[in-house]
Design a protein around this motif. Structure first.
Motif, mmCIF file in Angstrom:
data_model
loop_
_atom_site.group_PDB
_atom_site.id
_atom_site.type_symbol
_atom_site.label_atom_id
_atom_site.label_comp_id
_atom_site.label_asym_id
_atom_site.label_seq_id
_atom_site.Cartn_x
_atom_site.Cartn_y
_atom_site.Cartn_z
ATOM 1 N N ASP A 13 0.789 -1.280 -0.029
ATOM 2 C CA ASP A 13 -0.023 -0.040 0.100
ATOM 3 C C ASP A 13 0.841 1.303 0.138
ATOM 4 N N TYR A 56 -3.679 11.400 1.888
ATOM 5 C CA TYR A 56 -2.892 10.273 2.271
ATOM 6 C C TYR A 56 -1.621 10.880 2.650
ATOM 7 N N ARG A 72 -8.583 0.026 -6.191
ATOM 8 C CA ARG A 72 -9.832 -0.131 -4.952
ATOM 9 C C ARG A 72 -10.629 1.074 -5.184
ATOM 10 N N ASP A 74 1.610 7.041 1.208
ATOM 11 C CA ASP A 74 1.171 5.797 2.003
ATOM 12 C C ASP A 74 -0.317 5.655 1.958
ATOM 13 N N LEU A 75 -1.004 4.699 1.220
ATOM 14 C CA LEU A 75 -2.104 4.572 0.633
ATOM 15 C C LEU A 75 -2.914 3.654 1.939
ATOM 16 N N ARG A 76 -2.069 3.445 3.032
ATOM 17 C CA ARG A 76 -2.429 2.454 4.283
ATOM 18 C C ARG A 76 -3.630 3.535 5.072
ATOM 19 N N LEU A 101 -3.885 0.980 -6.200
ATOM 20 C CA LEU A 101 -4.052 -0.456 -5.551
ATOM 21 C C LEU A 101 -5.380 -1.106 -6.333
#
Length: 146
Positions: free
Chosen positions: A32, A118, A60, A131-133, A58
């Motif tokens: 991610d 993000y 999504r 950081d896509l988390r 990702l």
């Protein structure tokens, strides 16, 4: 005028795809983490053409803009305002240096205030990493009605 904005956005998207295309799927720096590219040339592209639009790295459904505000200040945020339908994406207005929601007319500043953001940084190798988390809910919004 809206058609011109869509055309400009599509053109920028093609330019970004050409820049990123040589890297293939190597733009994920880890789970991610999205490796956008070298900060210096990307900053030049943003200065000339505006924020970079990326289809969700990702897969999504979270398309994002990556914007450079100067120095080491990079911001990444979703292209749709919170709660907006999928057809309502923000459009960059170069002459005003802000984003406009084509569905509602609301305006958002270049830093993405009022949008899901993000964490974005420049790493030790001079690369922009997103950081896509950890999506961050919009803080106090600084949007205005259009």
């Amino acid at each position: 005028m809206a058609a011109g904005g869509v055309l400009a956005g599509a053109l920028l998207f093609v330019v970004v795809l050409n820049v990123m295309g040589s890297r293939g799927s190597g733009n994920l720096a880890g789970p991610d983490l999205f490796l956008v590219g070298k900060a210096t040339p990307l900053a030049q592209t943003v200065a000339e053409k505006g924020p970079l639009l990326f289809p969700d790295p990702l897969g999504r459904g979270r398309d994002v803009y990556v914007n450079h505000l100067g120095g080491g200040d990079w911001r990444t945020f979703e292209v749709r305002p919170p709660g907006a339908p999928s057809g309502c994406a923000l459009q960059w207005r170069t002459w005003r240096r802000l984003f406009v929601d084509e569905c509602t007319g609301r305006e958002y500043p270049a830093d993405g205030a009022g949008l899901v953001t993000y964490p974005t940084r420049v790493d030790d190798e001079g690369r922009v990493v997103v950081d896509l988390r950890h999506p961050q809910d919009p803080a106090v919004t600084s949007t205005t009605a259009g």
